[in-house]
Design an enzyme around this catalytic site. Structure first.
Site, short mmCIF file in Angstrom:
data_model
loop_
_atom_site.label_atom_id
_atom_site.label_comp_id
_atom_site.label_asym_id
_atom_site.label_seq_id
_atom_site.Cartn_x
_atom_site.Cartn_y
_atom_site.Cartn_z
N PHE A 139 -20.54 -1.74 -7.10
CA PHE A 139 -19.24 -1.43 -5.82
C PHE A 139 -19.91 -0.43 -5.40
CE2 PHE A 139 -16.46 -4.69 -7.93
CZ PHE A 139 -15.87 -5.15 -7.25
N ARG A 151 -9.75 12.21 -3.85
CA ARG A 151 -8.59 11.25 -3.90
C ARG A 151 -7.82 12.04 -2.15
NH1 ARG A 151 -7.25 9.94 -10.32
NH2 ARG A 151 -8.47 8.40 -9.86
N ARG A 157 2.35 -4.92 27.22
CA ARG A 157 2.58 -5.89 27.74
C ARG A 157 4.11 -6.08 27.66
NH1 ARG A 157 -0.07 -11.35 27.04
NH2 ARG A 157 1.23 -12.12 25.67
N GLY A 167 -0.75 -12.36 18.77
CA GLY A 167 -1.91 -12.56 18.66
C GLY A 167 -3.10 -12.22 19.44
N GLU A 217 -11.58 4.63 -5.75
CA GLU A 217 -11.42 5.97 -6.28
C GLU A 217 -10.07 5.67 -6.89
OE1 GLU A 217 -12.80 9.82 -5.00
OE2 GLU A 217 -14.43 7.88 -4.57
N THR A 249 -6.76 2.21 -8.43
CA THR A 249 -5.93 1.68 -7.35
C THR A 249 -4.98 2.25 -7.50
OG1 THR A 249 -5.71 0.64 -9.78
CG2 THR A 249 -7.46 -0.21 -7.87
#
Ligand SMILES: Cc1cc2nc3c(=O)[nH]c(=O)nc-3n(C[C@H](O)[C@H](O)[C@H](O)COP(=O)(O)OP(=O)(O)OC[C@H]3O[C@@H](n4cnc5c(N)ncnc54)[C@H](O)[C@@H]3O)c2cc1C
Length: 384
Positions: free
Chosen positions: A156, A245, A270, A342, A365, A367
Site C-alpha cells: 500500500f 496526521r 436545480r 442521480g 496514517e 484508521t
C-alpha cells in the site's frame, strides 16, 4: 485567544486557492482519475510556485514556514480538486522523516529536489501482515560490511511506482525486547538492485496517486543511508505521524469543503416541484449540518497545526483532528452526492470523485479505531 490567521497565512491560503482555480480543471481531473495518472505537469508548476515543501528550512529548498502554512495549502488544493489536491500534497510524503532526523547531507540530497519538483518521496511502513500494528516487522535490514541488506515486502505504498526515494522502516534487531526498539529507517533510492515496485489497482479513490507493493530481495544500501540512529525508527515514525496526521486532516477538510461548494452551487440552480432545491428547508438543513461539521473539523485541524508549530506536540489532539476531519469528509461528500440526486452518481459531476477520494483519509496514517486508541490512551494515562 486569537482565531485570526496571520497576514502571511492569509496570503499563502489565497495563493493556493488561486493556483487551484487557475491550474485545475474538471476535464483534466476526470482524465487523470480515469487513467490512474499522477498530475505531473501541475505538480511541477505547484513546486515552481512554492506550494510544495514550504515547511522545509530555506537551506533545504523550503520557505521555513510551519505546519499551519503547509496545511492551509493542502486544504485549498484538495478543495480545488480532491484527486489532484491529494496527489500534490502527497508528493513530498515522508520527507519530514529526513527533515527531522536526517543528516545535513541526506537533507541536501533529498529535500531540495523534492521542493523543486525534481523528485517525489515515499514512506514505506505497512507490510502485508503489519498494518495498524507496526511494532514488529518482517522486513529486515542486516549489516554486512559497509551496507545494510534489506529483505521483505511493504504494501500500500503511496507514490510507490513514481517515487525517487523511499523512507523504509526495517527490523534491524529481530530479538529486541520490545520488538519496536529494534527498528530503523533507511533511505532506498529508486533503481537500487533487488528493489521492485508493483502498482496495486484498481482501487476506490485517489487514483492519481500510485499505490504499490514494494519488494526487497537482498537490496543493498550504504550504511550512510541510515536515517538518525539505529533502534529509533519506530519512534521517528510515530513523531512523523504527529505531523502527517494533521496534513491528512487538512486533505479531508479540503475534500469536504470542495464537495460542499459544488453541492451548494448545484442546489442554487436545480429546480423541482416548481422551486429551486435551495428553497426546500430540508436542503437548507443539510447544508447547515455539512457546514457545521466542516467548521468543527477546521477548528480542530488548525488548532492541532498551531499547537505543533508552538512545539506543543499533542498526539491526542492530532488524532482527534484526523479522526473527526476524516469522518466529516466521508459524511459531507455522501450528502453532496445525495443533494445532486442521480447526477451526483456520475463522474462528470465531480462529487462522485470527491466521495471516493474521501474514504482514504479515514484509513491511511492510522484508521479511525487507531486514532480512538491514541486518544483514549492519553485520556486514561496509558500512553506513558
Ligand atoms: C491507498 C492507500 C495508501 C496508503 N499509503 C501508505 C503509505 O504511503 N505508506 C504506508 O506505510 N502505508 C500506507 N497505507 C497503509 C495504511 O496505513 C494501512 O492500510 C492502515 O494503517 C491499516 O492497516 P491494514 O490495512 O493492515 O489494516 P488492519 O491493521 O489489518 O486493520 C483492519 C481493521 O481492524 C481494525 N483494527 C486493527 N487494530 C485494531 C485495534 N487495536 N483496535 C481496534 N481496531 C483495530 C482497523 O481499524 C481496521 O478497521 C496506505 C493504504 C492505502 C489503502
Amino acid at each position: 485567544m486569537d482565531f485570526e490567521l496571520t497576514r502571511l497565512q492569509k496570503e499563502v491560503q489565497k495563493k493556493a486557492r488561486e493556483f487551484a482555480l487557475r491550474e485545475f480543471s474538471k476535464e483534466t481531473a476526470l482524465e487523470l482519475d480515469e487513467s490512474y495518472t499522477f498530475p505531473h505537469a501541475i505538480w511541477k508548476k505547484a513546486c515552481r510556485s512554492g506550494l510544495v515543501g514550504v515547511h522545509f528550512a530555506r537551506e533545504y529548498g523550503g520557505q521555513g514556514w510551519g505546519v499551519t502554512e503547509n496545511i492551509l495549502i493542502v486544504e485549498e488544493l484538495c478543495r480545488g480538486d480532491s484527486g489532484i489536491g491529494i496527489a500534490l500534497s502527497l508528493a513530498d510524503f515522508s520527507s519530514e522523516v529526513v527533515l527531522r532526523f536526517g543528516s545535513p547531507e541526506q537533507k541536501q540530497k533529498v529535500l531540495i529536489p523534492v521542493a523543486r519538483g525534481e523528485s517525489i518521496s515515499a514512506g514505506a511502513y505497512t507490510e502485508p501482515d503489519h498494518g495498524s500494528d507496526i511494532t514488529l516487522l518482517f522486513t529486515t535490514a542486516t549489516k554486512q560490511g559497509d551496507f545494510f541488506v534489506i529483505n521483505g515486502t511493504k504494501t500500500f505504498i503511496t507514490n510507490g511506482t513514481c517515487a525517487d526515494f523511499f523512507v523504509v522502516l526495517c527490523q534491524t534487531d529481530p530479538d529486541a525486547k520490545p520488538s519496536y526498539r529494534g527498528q530503523c529507517t533507511l533511505l532506498v533510492e529508486k533503481g537500487t538492485k533487488g528493489f521492485t515496485a508493483t502498482e496495486i489497482k484498481p482501487k476506490m479513490g485517489i487514483r492519481m496517486t500510485s499505490t504499490a507493493q514494494l519488494s526487497f530481495s537482498d537490496t543493498k544500501v550504504p550504511l550512510s543511508n541510515l536515517i538518525g540512529e539505529e533502534g529509533k525508527g519506530f519512534y521517528q515514525v510515530l513523531e512523523f505521524f504527529d505531523e502527517s496526521r494533521i496534513e491528512i486532516a487538512a486533505q479531508a477538510l479540503g475534500v469536504s469543503q470542495g464537495a460542499f461548494d459544488r453541492a451548494l452551487d448545484y442546489v442554487k440552480n436545480r429546480r423541482q416541484f416548481g422551486k429551486k432545491l435551495i428553497d426546500f428547508q430540508t436542503t437548507q438543513h443539510k447544508l447547515a449540518e455539512m457546514a457545521t461539521k466542516i467548521e468543527t473539523a477546521r477548528l480542530l485541524t488548525y488548532k492541532a497545526a498551531w499547537n505543533y508549530d508552538q512545539k506543543r506536540i499533542d498526539p491526542k489532539l492530532t488524532s482527534m483532528a484526523k479522526m473527526h476531519a476524516g469522518r466529516t469528509a466521508v459524511e459531507v461528500t455522501e450528502e453532496a452526492v445525495e443533494l445532486l440526486g442521480g447526477y451526483g452518481y456520475l463522474n462528470e459531476y465531480e462529487v462522485e470523485r470527491f466521495y471516493r477520494d474521501a474514504k482514504i483519509t479515514e484509513i491511511y496514517e492510522g484508521t479511525r479505531e487507531i486514532q480512538k486508541n491514541t486518544i483514549a490512551s492519553y485520556l486514561t494515562g496509558k500512553h506513558k
